[in-house]
Design a protein around this motif. Structure first.
Motif, short mmCIF file in Angstrom:
data_model
loop_
_atom_site.label_atom_id
_atom_site.label_comp_id
_atom_site.label_asym_id
_atom_site.label_seq_id
_atom_site.Cartn_x
_atom_site.Cartn_y
_atom_site.Cartn_z
N PHE A 39 -5.01 27.30 6.96
CA PHE A 39 -5.68 25.60 6.45
C PHE A 39 -5.42 24.54 5.16
CE2 PHE A 39 -9.56 23.57 4.78
CZ PHE A 39 -10.04 22.82 6.19
N ILE A 40 -5.56 25.26 3.99
CA ILE A 40 -4.75 25.09 3.02
C ILE A 40 -3.44 24.42 3.32
CG2 ILE A 40 -4.11 24.87 0.76
CD1 ILE A 40 -6.08 27.04 0.06
N LYS A 41 -2.43 25.00 3.84
CA LYS A 41 -1.21 24.06 3.88
C LYS A 41 -1.36 23.06 5.01
CE LYS A 41 1.02 29.29 3.49
NZ LYS A 41 1.68 30.01 3.90
N GLY A 42 -2.02 23.37 5.72
CA GLY A 42 -2.28 22.46 6.61
C GLY A 42 -3.10 21.18 6.21
N ALA A 43 -4.02 21.14 5.19
CA ALA A 43 -4.56 19.89 4.64
C ALA A 43 -3.65 19.04 3.75
CB ALA A 43 -6.19 20.75 3.73
N ASN A 44 -2.24 19.78 3.18
CA ASN A 44 -1.24 19.62 2.71
C ASN A 44 -0.66 18.81 3.26
OD1 ASN A 44 -2.58 19.87 -0.30
ND2 ASN A 44 -2.18 22.34 0.14
N SER A 45 -0.26 19.12 4.19
CA SER A 45 0.92 18.62 5.43
C SER A 45 0.10 17.45 6.22
CB SER A 45 1.88 19.48 6.37
OG SER A 45 0.11 19.60 7.43
N LYS A 46 -0.48 16.92 5.96
CA LYS A 46 -1.51 15.81 7.03
C LYS A 46 -2.96 16.50 6.63
CE LYS A 46 -2.37 18.47 11.44
NZ LYS A 46 -1.67 18.73 12.42
N THR A 47 -3.62 15.01 7.26
CA THR A 47 -4.58 14.48 6.33
C THR A 47 -5.73 15.54 7.56
OG1 THR A 47 -4.74 12.46 5.61
CG2 THR A 47 -6.86 13.53 6.31
N LEU A 48 -6.53 16.42 7.23
CA LEU A 48 -7.56 17.36 7.78
C LEU A 48 -9.41 16.90 8.27
CD1 LEU A 48 -6.60 21.05 7.60
CD2 LEU A 48 -6.04 19.09 9.61
N THR A 49 -10.02 16.63 8.80
CA THR A 49 -10.91 16.48 8.80
C THR A 49 -12.33 17.80 8.20
OG1 THR A 49 -11.10 16.29 11.16
CG2 THR A 49 -10.82 13.81 9.97
N GLN A 50 -13.53 17.32 7.71
CA GLN A 50 -14.36 17.90 7.34
C GLN A 50 -15.58 18.01 7.28
OE1 GLN A 50 -14.79 20.23 3.55
NE2 GLN A 50 -13.50 21.80 4.89
N GLY A 51 -16.26 18.36 8.41
CA GLY A 51 -18.25 17.48 8.46
C GLY A 51 -18.77 17.74 7.39
N SER A 52 -19.29 17.48 6.75
CA SER A 52 -20.31 17.48 6.12
C SER A 52 -22.08 16.53 6.48
CB SER A 52 -20.25 17.44 5.21
OG SER A 52 -21.24 17.74 3.85
N TRP A 53 -22.55 16.68 5.39
CA TRP A 53 -23.52 15.71 5.70
C TRP A 53 -24.26 14.47 4.36
CZ3 TRP A 53 -23.55 20.88 5.29
CH2 TRP A 53 -23.95 21.63 3.97
N GLY A 54 -23.23 13.83 4.53
CA GLY A 54 -23.65 13.29 3.48
C GLY A 54 -22.46 12.99 2.30
N ALA A 55 -22.04 11.27 2.09
CA ALA A 55 -21.52 11.56 0.45
C ALA A 55 -21.81 12.50 -0.35
CB ALA A 55 -21.22 10.29 1.05
N SER A 56 -22.70 12.30 -1.07
CA SER A 56 -23.53 12.26 -2.16
C SER A 56 -24.42 14.21 -1.92
CB SER A 56 -24.55 11.67 -2.58
OG SER A 56 -23.97 10.74 -3.51
N SER A 57 -23.97 14.51 -0.67
CA SER A 57 -24.99 15.92 -0.47
C SER A 57 -24.45 16.75 -0.91
CB SER A 57 -24.43 16.23 0.95
OG SER A 57 -23.37 16.60 2.02
N SER A 58 -25.37 18.10 -0.80
CA SER A 58 -24.40 19.43 -1.90
C SER A 58 -23.79 19.89 -0.95
CB SER A 58 -25.76 20.43 -1.91
OG SER A 58 -26.00 20.69 -0.45
#
Length: 316
Positions: free
Chosen positions: A142-161
């Protein structure tokens, strides 16, 4: 100068009001209690609160109704309760995000001091999760993939924990992701298994059902759990820090101490119930029952840490 008759009348009125007030407190609760969950249905906060509510209503003798009021990264529902009457009939599902993180990293109409902590029932470890058919079989890939292209990651708010902890994990691991914010961890997991995003940071109550149904796979998580054997931890990858959430209930500031005591007495009983403990185990939540001055002191200390972190990052 007041006449003796008026003085006696005033004293009698004061005594009557005191007795009536004491009777009202002794009678709590006399009507349904609503607990606002400031996130969407199906997430860890929602599920842990519903288990608690279903159990304590049997002890309290009145309905304890869970109401989802999502929006603004938890701010909408939390602000609603901060403005509510401090009588014990409107409570808020409290957690790391809406109580300790968000007020420090974004402008909110409430702060930690807007509430009286009542009880904590569970804690949950954060994890990075992908769909079962994801090309990333482990966290290294996953780390290698994120360094080779833009990967998306779900969360629940820009200022969320979730996002703030995910940023710390990404920074220490040396990668970047594009966040896709949803109304809660459960909604993010739907996007993951549906193939709409590459990954999500999530907690066991939200990702557990998908993992058990073989729709999702955990790459790494904060601590080992018997329910998910063989999953490496963040510390295994040299990532420093504690990454977990918790769930509990707070009341608006100024709630009578007697109300807090009754809610805690009911909670103490249900936290010994094997069915309740099993229900938490089934959703992947770790029972972490805490209340009282020592717990509140720990909360305030953690709040101060996030205050310092927010000040540090704002200077960058």
């Amino acid at each position: 100068m007041k006449s003796p008759k008026k003085t006696l009348l005033s004293l009698a009125t004061a005594v009557a009001m005191t007795v009536a007030s004491g009777a009202a407190l002794a009678a709590y609760p006399e009507k349904p209690i609503q607990v606002i969950v400031p996130w969407g249905a199906g997430g860890d906060s929602d599920l842990t609160t519903r288990i608690w509510a279903d159990a304590v209503e049997k002890e309290l003798g009145v309905p304890v109704v869970v109401v989802n009021k999502p929006g603004g990264g938890g701010v909408v529902g939390t602000s609603f309760v901060a403005r509510a009457k401090a009588d014990g009939y409107t409570l808020i599902n409290a957690g790391l995000s809406n109580m300790l993180v968000t007020p420090n990293f974004t402008k909110t109409p409430y702060s930690f001091d807007s509430f009286d902590p009542v009880v904590k029932f569970t804690s949950v470890p954060l994890a990075v999760v992908v769909a079962k058919d994801s090309p990333y079989q482990d966290f290294d890939q996953f780390i290698k993939g994120a360094n080779s292209k833009t990967l998306t990651q779900g969360s629940w708010g820009a200022s969320s924990s979730g996002t703030i902890m995910a940023n710390i994990i990404a920074n220490q691991s040396g990668y970047n992701v594009k966040y896709v914010h949803a109304k809660g961890a459960a909604a993010s997991m739907v996007s993951v298994v549906g193939g709409h995003i590459d990954s999500a940071v999530s907690f066991p109550p939200a990702f557990g059902p998908h993992v058990k149904a073989d729709r999702a796979r955990i790459l790494v998580m904060d601590q080992k759990m018997d329910a998910f054997p063989g999953v490496p931890t963040f510390s295994d990858y040299g990532i420093k820090g504690s990454f977990g959430g918790w769930s509990g209930v707070f009341a608006p500031k100024g709630v009578p101490a007697e109300v807090v005591e009754k809610l805690n007495a009911a909670t103490a009983k249900v936290m010994k119930d094997p069915e309740v403990l099993k229900a938490y185990e089934n959703i992947g939540a770790l029972v972490d029952y805490r209340y009282g001055p020592e717990w509140i002191s720990d909360l305030k200390a953690t709040y101060a840490i996030y205050t310092e972190e927010a000040a540090r990052t704002s200077k960058k």
